[in-house]
Structure formats: structure tokens, C-alpha cells
Write a protein that holds these residues in place. Structure first.
Motif, PDB file in Angstrom:
ATOM      1  N   GLN A  49      -0.267 -19.868 -10.949  1.00 42.68           N
ATOM      2  CA  GLN A  49       0.509 -20.255 -10.584  1.00 42.68           C
ATOM      3  C   GLN A  49       1.791 -19.037 -11.488  1.00 42.68           C
ATOM      4  OE1 GLN A  49      -0.251 -23.369 -13.435  1.00 42.68           O
ATOM      5  NE2 GLN A  49       0.756 -24.745 -11.960  1.00 42.68           N
ATOM      6  N   LEU A  98       5.829 -20.099 -22.445  1.00 51.99           N
ATOM      7  CA  LEU A  98       5.045 -20.820 -21.409  1.00 51.99           C
ATOM      8  C   LEU A  98       4.316 -21.903 -21.826  1.00 51.99           C
ATOM      9  CD1 LEU A  98       4.694 -18.402 -18.130  1.00 51.99           C
ATOM     10  CD2 LEU A  98       6.561 -20.095 -18.483  1.00 51.99           C
ATOM     11  N   VAL A  99       4.365 -22.557 -22.978  1.00 53.12           N
ATOM     12  CA  VAL A  99       3.627 -23.256 -23.525  1.00 53.12           C
ATOM     13  C   VAL A  99       4.248 -24.157 -23.401  1.00 53.12           C
ATOM     14  CG1 VAL A  99       2.415 -23.918 -26.061  1.00 53.12           C
ATOM     15  CG2 VAL A  99       1.929 -21.766 -25.351  1.00 53.12           C
ATOM     16  N   THR A 100       3.681 -25.226 -23.509  1.00 56.70           N
ATOM     17  CA  THR A 100       4.209 -26.622 -22.967  1.00 56.70           C
ATOM     18  C   THR A 100       4.872 -27.113 -24.745  1.00 56.70           C
ATOM     19  OG1 THR A 100       2.358 -27.830 -22.549  1.00 56.70           O
ATOM     20  CG2 THR A 100       2.781 -28.140 -20.662  1.00 56.70           C
ATOM     21  N   ARG A 102       4.000 -30.061 -25.881  1.00 53.51           N
ATOM     22  CA  ARG A 102       3.474 -31.042 -26.198  1.00 53.51           C
ATOM     23  C   ARG A 102       2.217 -29.780 -26.724  1.00 53.51           C
ATOM     24  NH1 ARG A 102      -0.092 -35.388 -21.881  1.00 53.51           N
ATOM     25  NH2 ARG A 102       2.493 -36.441 -22.486  1.00 53.51           N
ATOM     26  N   VAL A 127      -7.419 -33.556 -23.205  1.00 52.17           N
ATOM     27  CA  VAL A 127      -7.569 -32.429 -22.338  1.00 52.17           C
ATOM     28  C   VAL A 127      -5.160 -32.364 -22.011  1.00 52.17           C
ATOM     29  CG1 VAL A 127      -7.871 -30.780 -20.386  1.00 52.17           C
ATOM     30  CG2 VAL A 127      -9.831 -32.974 -21.795  1.00 52.17           C
ATOM     31  N   ILE A 128      -5.216 -31.398 -22.417  1.00 49.48           N
ATOM     32  CA  ILE A 128      -3.838 -31.098 -22.304  1.00 49.48           C
ATOM     33  C   ILE A 128      -3.882 -30.114 -21.193  1.00 49.48           C
ATOM     34  CG2 ILE A 128      -1.441 -30.435 -23.029  1.00 49.48           C
ATOM     35  CD1 ILE A 128      -3.108 -33.077 -24.674  1.00 49.48           C
ATOM     36  N   PRO A 129      -2.394 -30.307 -20.256  1.00 55.50           N
ATOM     37  CA  PRO A 129      -2.598 -29.105 -19.064  1.00 55.50           C
ATOM     38  C   PRO A 129      -2.025 -27.593 -19.581  1.00 55.50           C
ATOM     39  CG  PRO A 129      -1.132 -30.812 -18.422  1.00 55.50           C
ATOM     40  CD  PRO A 129      -2.236 -31.255 -19.808  1.00 55.50           C
ATOM     41  N   GLY A 130      -2.010 -26.483 -19.072  1.00 58.93           N
ATOM     42  CA  GLY A 130      -0.809 -25.627 -19.033  1.00 58.93           C
ATOM     43  C   GLY A 130      -1.573 -24.646 -17.892  1.00 58.93           C
ATOM     44  N   ILE A 131       0.009 -23.814 -18.058  1.00 57.72           N
ATOM     45  CA  ILE A 131      -0.142 -23.101 -16.921  1.00 57.72           C
ATOM     46  C   ILE A 131      -1.392 -22.615 -16.581  1.00 57.72           C
ATOM     47  CG2 ILE A 131       1.891 -21.328 -15.769  1.00 57.72           C
ATOM     48  CD1 ILE A 131       2.901 -24.221 -15.905  1.00 57.72           C
ATOM     49  N   SER A 132      -1.280 -21.790 -15.422  1.00 51.67           N
ATOM     50  CA  SER A 132      -2.880 -21.402 -14.663  1.00 51.67           C
ATOM     51  C   SER A 132      -2.751 -19.952 -14.225  1.00 51.67           C
ATOM     52  CB  SER A 132      -3.517 -22.145 -13.466  1.00 51.67           C
ATOM     53  OG  SER A 132      -4.859 -21.498 -13.853  1.00 51.67           O
ATOM     54  N   VAL A 141       7.083 -29.935 -19.860  1.00 56.93           N
ATOM     55  CA  VAL A 141       8.038 -29.280 -19.948  1.00 56.93           C
ATOM     56  C   VAL A 141       7.398 -27.827 -20.652  1.00 56.93           C
ATOM     57  CG1 VAL A 141      10.574 -28.336 -19.988  1.00 56.93           C
ATOM     58  CG2 VAL A 141       9.542 -30.909 -19.590  1.00 56.93           C
ATOM     59  N   LEU A 179      -9.163 -26.700 -17.406  1.00 60.59           N
ATOM     60  CA  LEU A 179      -9.894 -27.009 -16.719  1.00 60.59           C
ATOM     61  C   LEU A 179      -9.863 -26.471 -15.226  1.00 60.59           C
ATOM     62  CD1 LEU A 179      -8.923 -31.179 -17.283  1.00 60.59           C
ATOM     63  CD2 LEU A 179     -10.942 -30.100 -18.569  1.00 60.59           C
ATOM     64  N   ASP A 209       7.464 -33.519 -22.611  1.00 60.45           N
ATOM     65  CA  ASP A 209       6.993 -32.691 -23.537  1.00 60.45           C
ATOM     66  C   ASP A 209       5.911 -32.377 -22.764  1.00 60.45           C
ATOM     67  OD1 ASP A 209       4.977 -34.863 -23.042  1.00 60.45           O
ATOM     68  OD2 ASP A 209       4.396 -34.971 -25.423  1.00 60.45           O
ATOM     69  N   ASP A 226      -5.402 -23.224 -17.686  1.00 59.82           N
ATOM     70  CA  ASP A 226      -5.017 -24.403 -17.553  1.00 59.82           C
ATOM     71  C   ASP A 226      -6.872 -25.201 -18.510  1.00 59.82           C
ATOM     72  OD1 ASP A 226      -3.822 -27.909 -16.293  1.00 59.82           O
ATOM     73  OD2 ASP A 226      -6.377 -26.689 -16.549  1.00 59.82           O
TER      74      ASP A 226
END
Lengths: 265, 265
Positions: B153, B37-39, B41, B145-150, A38, B122, A36, B120
Motif C-alpha cells: 500500500q 502511518l501508525v493507526t 488504535r 489483531v490490529i491491522p497495519g498499512i502493508s 485512521v 496477517l 481509531d 500488517d
């Protein structure tokens, strides 16, 4: 690896990423390992691709990248490419030649080709070798790179620690060269060390000497299910058991706006 | 901001991210601006949350983060939090106090609260302020905390340029302090500069002087649709028109395994 565009200023051109296009090549980051994490773009491209290139090291019996996107795999052609983990540039390129040839051949037969890779394709990734070879053979407009969540982001999120705020500098590097790591500790507020597996014991010694051992966080196999190992004490992992795919984050300090304002005045 | 866990070695505990849990708080990165580009999750948590906190600067009429996930919004309570873009730590924290209070109150009433943030959470993000305040009021196990494409990237992918390979070091920092930027050029193979908007002209001068102007790439509003502006020549953007949300990547050099092997021998 540079697929720089000839003209200096590039107009926005909407690319359709809803499905993989015939004749196009995509280097796709699938994130750290959790299915998840991805992105929607990556998921759609993988689902709709004709061919999936998936790298796997000689030591592992299954591609972790392929496992991550297992629920998106149907009747795509899977090319399971075993590569050698050698620290030798010319041998590494030679090893990628055959899979680059195959990718180009498929694209020229109007197939869509997706190379999946753990993490982000442009951060210490096998995609770099493939992209540089394919860039010589296919038109630039048919080559795409899709970002993915990198291990340092997953690690920081698991610990809930800011990587950078305000004026902080973050430096990311492999943990292999201890002299370079020592220098880096004085050049940033947050240090991210990749490929730390074999170097945990020496890193613990170095950080203890610098009074930074308590500020270090370690994650092995972050977001890879039950294999995940987290520790706030590097000594816990210095036995080498949790070695492979290890990321260390050292919070050295914080550079605030106020520090900056004082400096400017 | 540190939500470090008391025990040093942390056992794997499977967290269910299929939907936002009552009483839990999630800082969620939604990536650079493109909805795809959202995950997965992030999408699931946003869709299932009771409350969405969405920061927006005083200057913009709509939250870019909310726009990015517009298709995931149904009957969630939307808290549109205007913040001031001041470079003042105590005022910034005071500004976040009320939204932290609201978040804690909702969580204590068994609501699920998701703060969305571009990129992201953080990496130079407003989430850091909220997380540090909420961390004092809610149990650690209910904060995620859920990471995101910065943006760096997304920018690298648009230019198809490797950020790091082999022994490369990547340094990421704000472009605000030109003295620090000058020092950084000697400390890494790839330099990523955030918040470059107001500093493009001075950066172009500095990079020209160092013979690095041709190795710099600029992206403004990367992956934000028609607002996206890319250039391989910083001079194109030094008029300030494309200023806000600008990322500059400078490819200074490359540190190969072979260099490393030579150094070790």
C-alpha cells in the motif's frame, strides 16, 4: 491512473505530512469505518485541510467516510459529492469531472484539498477517478496519496486468520464474475472477494461444490460499529439482508517454505 | 493459524481498544516504518501496554518496528526477540516458542502484552507464528489483531498508481519462485511481489521478455525515511544494493466494467 515520475530512479525527498499544504491535493484513506483505525498522517491532514471532498452514494443519507472522521472536522469547507453507482466507465468519469474542477480551482487558489475515502484510496476506490482527472491539471509534486486500512485487512483481523505466510499467494478481486472466481480458486492460497453482497448465494454453492465452504469467512460493514456482521457460514447471509459492503475471504490452502524447498531440490 | 469462532454467525460485540486490557494479547501492525502511518488504535494500545514484544532479525542492530513507535514508548517492559531468518517451518516455530511462553505467562499475571510488527500482522508477518502458539494457551476473547498499512500500500501510494479498480484482480506473492511468478502474470491485472530483494535481476529479465518491464515499479524500504529507494526501472536495483525489504508492483492491465458487461451479454 498513473502519475509515474519521469526519471527512473527517484531520490528520497522528505514530504511534510504534519499539515495539509496550500495548493496541494491529498487522496486520503480513512480505513474501514472505525474512527481509531485512521492513521496519524490521515488525521493530521484532515484536521488541517481547507477543503474536504467526501463522496457519498445516492442511496445513503450520510457519507460513511465523513462519519468516520467526524471528530476531526471543524471549520473545513465540506464538499459532499453524490456519485452514481453505475458500472459505466464514461458516465462515472463525467460524474467526477465537476468535483475534479472544483478541487483544481481550490488548489490554484492556494487552498489545501483532502478527498477522504473509506478503506485505501488505491483499492477499488473512488479516488482513482479523481486522481486521474486531477493528475492532468496539477503538478505531480502537489498530489499525494495516503494509504488506509482496507476492508480485507479489517476482516482478516476480526477472524484472527493469517492472509499470507511463507510462500502463500493472495488474490483479491470483485465477486461479480463467477467464472473468474472459479478460476481464481486454483490460482492462490487465499482468495479475497470484494463487493460480494449480491453474490453470496452463488458463492456458497460454488464453494460447497469445491469443498471450501467451511474455509470461507464473511464480514459485512467490518469495523462499522453495530452494523458489523460476521459469519463463518455464507448461507447465513445469502438472504441479501447483509449484502452491501461484504467481503469474503476463502482460505484455500497453504504453501510452505518446505514445499518450496522440495520443489527447488 | 486460525482462531475461528465456534458459532457460525457472530453478533457485534464492541471491543474497547482505547487502552490495552490486563490479561489480553494484541498483535499490532505498525505500518511500513513512518511513525505517522501508525493507526490511532495501534498507538493507544502500544502506549498503554505493560509489555511490548518486538521482533528483530539477527542481522539488524535495532528493531525497525520499535524504532517506528519510539515516541510511544515509556516504561513498558520491552522484550526484544531475536529471530532467525530461516526458511524452515519447524525451526521457526521452535524459535517462537519461548516468546510465546513469556507472553502467555505475562497475560496470566494480568499484564497486557502487545507484539508489534512492521506492516500488517496477517500479511507475511512474524505475528502468525506467535498467534498460532498463543491461540492454544489463552482464551480466544483475550487475543486481538490490529491491522497495519502493508508495504504494498505504501509503495502504490508513493507512485500514485491504482492497485485495483472496477473488475481488476490483484495477486500478491513472494518473488522467490520464478515459475510461479511467470504463471501469475497471466492471472491478474496487478501483481505485487514481496521479498523481491535477491530476485530483481531475474525479475527484470522475465518482465522484459513479457514486454512488462516499463510497467514495473520498485520500492525498497518504502516509508522508512532516508533509506527509501524508488525506481521505475528494475535494472537500477539489480546490483543487490537495495535488496532487502523490496516490493515490486507490476501493472499488467485493466479489466473494466465494460469488458465485464460485454462478457455477460
Amino acid at each position: 491512473m498513473d502519475m509515474a515520475i519521469a526519471n527512473s530512479s527517484i531520490q528520497f525527498e522528505s514530504t511534510d505530512f504534519r499539515r495539509a499544504m496550500p495548493g496541494h491535493f491529498y487522496a486520503v484513506g480513512v480505513g474501514p469505518g472505525a474512527p481509531d483505525l485512521v492513521t496519524l498522517r490521515a488525521a493530521r491532514l484532515i484536521e488541517s485541510a481547507d477543503v474536504i471532498i467526501t463522496p457519498r452514494s445516492r442511496r445513503s443519507d450520510q457519507s460513511l467516510a465523513l462519519k468516520t472522521v467526524g471528530n476531526l472536522i471543524g471549520d473545513q469547507e465540506i464538499v459532499d459529492h453524490v456519485y452514481f453507482m453505475q458500472r459505466d466507465v464514461s458516465k462515472t468519469m463525467a460524474c467526477w469531472m465537476s468535483v475534479a474542477d472544483l478541487s483544481v480551482q481550490r488548489c490554484r487558489s492556494d487552498k489545501s484539498v483532502v478527498q477522504i475515502t473509506l478503506g485505501d484510496p488505491l483499492v477499488y476506490s473512488t479516488s482513482c477517478y479523481l486522481l486521474s482527472l486531477i493528475g492532468e491539471a496539477l503538478p505531480k509534486k502537489t498530489i499525494h496519496v495516503i494509504p488506509g486500512i482496507s476492508a480485507f485487512q479489517a476482516t482478516a483481523c476480526l477472524f484472527g486468520q493469517a492472509l499470507t505466510s511463507q510462500e502463500d499467494r493472495m488474490l483479491m478481486m470483485p465477486a461479480t464474475d463467477l467464472t473468474a472466481v472459479t478460476a481464481a480458486l486454483a490460482q492462490c492460497e487465499t482468495l479475497v472477494l470484494y463487493k460480494a453482497g449480491k453474490h453470496i448465494a452463488q458463492l456458497a454453492d460454488l464453494l460447497e461444490q469445491k469443498g471450501l465452504l467451511d474455509q470461507a469467512r464473511l464480514a459485512c460493514y467490518a469495523e462499522q460499529g453495530e452494523k458489523q456482521f460476521l459469519s463463518t457460514n455464507l448461507r447465513d447471509a445469502s438472504n441479501g439482508v447483509h449484502g452491501y459492503m461484504a467481503t469474503v475471504i476463502v482460505n484455500i490452502g497453504h504453501r510452505t517454505w518446505d514445499d518450496q524447498a522440495e520443489k527447488e531440490s
